[in-house]
Design a protein around this motif. Structure first.
Motif, PDB file in Angstrom:
ATOM      1  N   VAL A 345     -44.854  14.417  35.337  1.00 42.10           N
ATOM      2  CA  VAL A 345     -45.993  14.210  36.232  1.00 42.10           C
ATOM      3  C   VAL A 345     -46.147  12.729  36.555  1.00 42.10           C
ATOM      4  O   VAL A 345     -46.212  11.872  35.669  1.00 42.10           O
ATOM      5  CB  VAL A 345     -47.286  14.750  35.589  1.00 42.10           C
ATOM      6  N   ASP A 346     -46.200  12.429  37.834  1.00 46.42           N
ATOM      7  CA  ASP A 346     -46.317  11.047  38.323  1.00 46.42           C
ATOM      8  C   ASP A 346     -47.441  11.011  39.361  1.00 46.42           C
ATOM      9  O   ASP A 346     -47.309  11.565  40.454  1.00 46.42           O
ATOM     10  CB  ASP A 346     -44.995  10.602  38.940  1.00 46.42           C
ATOM     11  N   LEU A 347     -48.529  10.362  39.016  1.00 47.52           N
ATOM     12  CA  LEU A 347     -49.697  10.331  39.893  1.00 47.52           C
ATOM     13  C   LEU A 347     -49.671   9.190  40.903  1.00 47.52           C
ATOM     14  O   LEU A 347     -50.638   9.019  41.658  1.00 47.52           O
ATOM     15  CB  LEU A 347     -50.976  10.210  39.046  1.00 47.52           C
ATOM     16  N   SER A 348     -48.604   8.427  40.940  1.00 47.79           N
ATOM     17  CA  SER A 348     -48.598   7.229  41.783  1.00 47.79           C
ATOM     18  C   SER A 348     -48.816   7.552  43.257  1.00 47.79           C
ATOM     19  O   SER A 348     -49.400   6.760  43.994  1.00 47.79           O
ATOM     20  CB  SER A 348     -47.283   6.460  41.594  1.00 47.79           C
ATOM     21  N   GLY A 349     -48.369   8.716  43.706  1.00 45.88           N
ATOM     22  CA  GLY A 349     -48.516   9.064  45.110  1.00 45.88           C
ATOM     23  C   GLY A 349     -49.780   9.822  45.441  1.00 45.88           C
ATOM     24  O   GLY A 349     -49.986  10.201  46.606  1.00 45.88           O
ATOM     25  N   LEU A 350     -50.654  10.033  44.450  1.00 47.73           N
ATOM     26  CA  LEU A 350     -51.876  10.791  44.688  1.00 47.73           C
ATOM     27  C   LEU A 350     -53.066   9.860  44.869  1.00 47.73           C
ATOM     28  O   LEU A 350     -53.225   8.880  44.131  1.00 47.73           O
ATOM     29  CB  LEU A 350     -52.166  11.742  43.521  1.00 47.73           C
ATOM     30  N   ALA A 351     -53.909  10.194  45.824  1.00 48.89           N
ATOM     31  CA  ALA A 351     -55.161   9.461  45.997  1.00 48.89           C
ATOM     32  C   ALA A 351     -56.202  10.079  45.068  1.00 48.89           C
ATOM     33  O   ALA A 351     -56.434  11.294  45.102  1.00 48.89           O
ATOM     34  CB  ALA A 351     -55.629   9.544  47.443  1.00 48.89           C
ATOM     35  N   ILE A 352     -56.824   9.260  44.243  1.00 50.90           N
ATOM     36  CA  ILE A 352     -57.840   9.730  43.296  1.00 50.90           C
ATOM     37  C   ILE A 352     -59.199   9.236  43.773  1.00 50.90           C
ATOM     38  O   ILE A 352     -59.430   8.031  43.911  1.00 50.90           O
ATOM     39  CB  ILE A 352     -57.564   9.207  41.872  1.00 50.90           C
ATOM     40  N   ALA A 353     -60.095  10.166  44.059  1.00 57.03           N
ATOM     41  CA  ALA A 353     -61.403   9.816  44.610  1.00 57.03           C
ATOM     42  C   ALA A 353     -62.218   8.989  43.619  1.00 57.03           C
ATOM     43  O   ALA A 353     -62.116   9.160  42.401  1.00 57.03           O
ATOM     44  CB  ALA A 353     -62.169  11.089  44.978  1.00 57.03           C
ATOM     45  N   SER A 354     -63.029   8.103  44.155  1.00 54.38           N
ATOM     46  CA  SER A 354     -63.917   7.299  43.325  1.00 54.38           C
ATOM     47  C   SER A 354     -64.883   8.199  42.572  1.00 54.38           C
ATOM     48  O   SER A 354     -65.398   9.180  43.112  1.00 54.38           O
ATOM     49  CB  SER A 354     -64.706   6.322  44.207  1.00 54.38           C
ATOM     50  N   GLY A 355     -65.116   7.882  41.303  1.00 53.99           N
ATOM     51  CA  GLY A 355     -66.036   8.670  40.491  1.00 53.99           C
ATOM     52  C   GLY A 355     -65.449   9.940  39.928  1.00 53.99           C
ATOM     53  O   GLY A 355     -66.187  10.796  39.412  1.00 53.99           O
ATOM     54  N   THR A 356     -64.117  10.086  39.993  1.00 52.54           N
ATOM     55  CA  THR A 356     -63.466  11.294  39.498  1.00 52.54           C
ATOM     56  C   THR A 356     -63.674  11.475  38.000  1.00 52.54           C
ATOM     57  O   THR A 356     -63.597  10.519  37.227  1.00 52.54           O
ATOM     58  CB  THR A 356     -61.958  11.244  39.805  1.00 52.54           C
ATOM     59  N   HIS A 357     -63.946  12.721  37.605  1.00 58.60           N
ATOM     60  CA  HIS A 357     -63.937  13.126  36.196  1.00 58.60           C
ATOM     61  C   HIS A 357     -62.649  13.900  35.962  1.00 58.60           C
ATOM     62  O   HIS A 357     -62.354  14.849  36.709  1.00 58.60           O
ATOM     63  CB  HIS A 357     -65.143  13.988  35.860  1.00 58.60           C
ATOM     64  N   ALA A 358     -61.897  13.512  34.943  1.00 64.02           N
ATOM     65  CA  ALA A 358     -60.595  14.127  34.677  1.00 64.02           C
ATOM     66  C   ALA A 358     -60.644  14.937  33.387  1.00 64.02           C
ATOM     67  O   ALA A 358     -61.263  14.528  32.400  1.00 64.02           O
ATOM     68  CB  ALA A 358     -59.517  13.058  34.577  1.00 64.02           C
TER      69      ALA A 358
END
Length: 397
Positions: A345-358
């Motif tokens: 899994v490589d998240l480098s190409g994903l946009a992560i919304a501000s305030g995200t809870h993971a």
């Protein structure tokens, strides 16, 4: 809060105790099981004992708690305590068992450290133990009360309604209370303990995430068969896979677990690997049923599409959400799978919304990698939550 004299003593002896804590934990378990063999047979996970994982987790949690007391005396490690308490509650641990642990733990400390255990040192570490034990007892009492059960009596008989073979090594068991009473409520992401009688007469217990939404009329657990290593590794999952069919009964605990959705309004990232998809599927089904509107990013890693348990459900549930995207990585993909979703899994190409809870669930290396990537993308450490199947070696490290 640790008293001033004990704080000074614990601070001075923490390096020596920390250096020996692994030996102390090893001797403690040997003394405990010599005196109470039924605990190894019917309560403790024999696989974790054989691998040393439980000893490592115990040693780490004691050292971490003591360090917190002396370095941050005005706070306590509630995340660690909550995680341990939920596991204990799912096993039905009683306050009296803390006395049993105390007896053999302090016998081990005295034997390993020898003359270094003066009366002052013994009193200080006794205070550490009971601060931790009493905090856990209080949390566990609340957890029992929330489920309407009492310590030591968390079990009910459940009937297997059906089973579904998800992959070669994964099966879903659908369950309902055998007495016809309503199934207890739970929160998406929680688990139950399942007690199984094995051929040698032992009643071993393992935790399995509930892979259905709370609104389901039956409850589902999805079990991966653990292969390799021989008994006791995988002895419960093997028994479930080989012996349990529709119409059989299982002893199942009330639901517990602290990996639960904490914000209904925040953007979410739900990341899993392997059989770690099970609590995530429960969360996704709940979000779809409750009309969740904020963005949801679904991430999963597996060996291959054939190994991805409930792959169709995983994608379909994500597709039911109005603002979601599912991204699956496979180390051995089928033809046509995107090249940028091959491997880990490589998240480098994903946009992560501000305030995200993971919310993360899977093998420890996977969760460490995803957490590191999320922190680099600006996700707050306090907004990254995780579940470890088995002893929590991460939290106690």
């Amino acid at each position: 809060m640790l008293s001033e004299p004990s704080t000074a003593t614990v601070r001075a002896t923490l390096p020596a105790v920390g250096a020996a804590i692994g030996d102390i934990a090893d001797l403690f378990y040997r003394k405990l099981f010599d005196a109470h063999p039924e605990l190894l047979r019917d309560l403790f996970n024999r696989g974790n004992q054989a691998s040393g994982a439980q000893r490592q987790a115990l040693a780490g949690s004691i050292a971490a708690f003591a360090t917190q007391l002396v370095e941050h005396p005005d706070t306590r490690p509630d995340v660690m305590l909550s995680r341990i308490a939920h596991k204990h509650a799912s096993l039905g641990i009683t306050p009296a068992q803390y006395d049993v642990v105390h007896t053999h733990l302090f016998a081990a400390i005295a034997e390993v450290l020898g003359d270094a255990v003066t009366p002052e040192v013994a009193a200080a570490w006794d205070e550490v133990y009971w601060l931790m034990a009493n905090a856990l007892i209080a949390i566990e009492e609340r957890l029992y009360a929330q489920q309407g059960v009492v310590a030591g009596d968390v079990w009910r008989d459940w009937e297997v309604v059906s089973r579904t073979e998800e992959t070669e090594d994964v099966a879903t068991f659908r369950l309902r209370p055998a007495d016809g009473s309503p199934a207890p409520a739970f929160r998406p992401g929680q688990y139950v303990s399942v007690q199984v009688e094995l051929p040698d007469g032992a009643h071993q217990i393992r935790q399995y995430s509930l892979s259905c939404a709370p609104g389901s009329t039956v409850r589902s657990i999805t079990v991966k068969r653990v292969r390799g290593g021989g008994a006791p590794d995988g002895e419960v999952s093997r028994q479930l896979h080989e012996q349990v069919r529709a119409g059989d009964r299982l002893r199942v605990s009330a639901p517990y677990g602290d990996l639960v959705l904490k914000s209904a309004e925040a953007p979410l990232l739900l990341a899993s690997a392997g059989i770690g998809c099970t609590p995530i599927l429960s969360m996704l089904e709940h979000l779809a049923e409750s009309g969740h509107r904020t963005p949801v990013t679904v991430v999963h890693g597996d060996r291959s599409p054939a190994d991805h348990a409930m792959r169709t459900d995983h994608a379909a549930l994500a597709g039911k959400l109005p603002d979601s995207a599912a991204h699956f990585w496979y180390e051995d993909p089928t033809d046509g799978h995107p090249a940028d979703r091959t491997g880990l899994v490589d998240l480098s190409g994903l946009a992560i919304a501000s305030g995200t809870h993971a919310y993360l669930c899977g093998p420890l290396p996977f969760m460490r990698s995803v957490r590191t990537q999320l922190l680099a993308k600006g996700v707050a450490a306090s907004d990254i939550h995780y579940e470890v199947f088995g002893p929590d070696l991460w939290l106690a490290s």
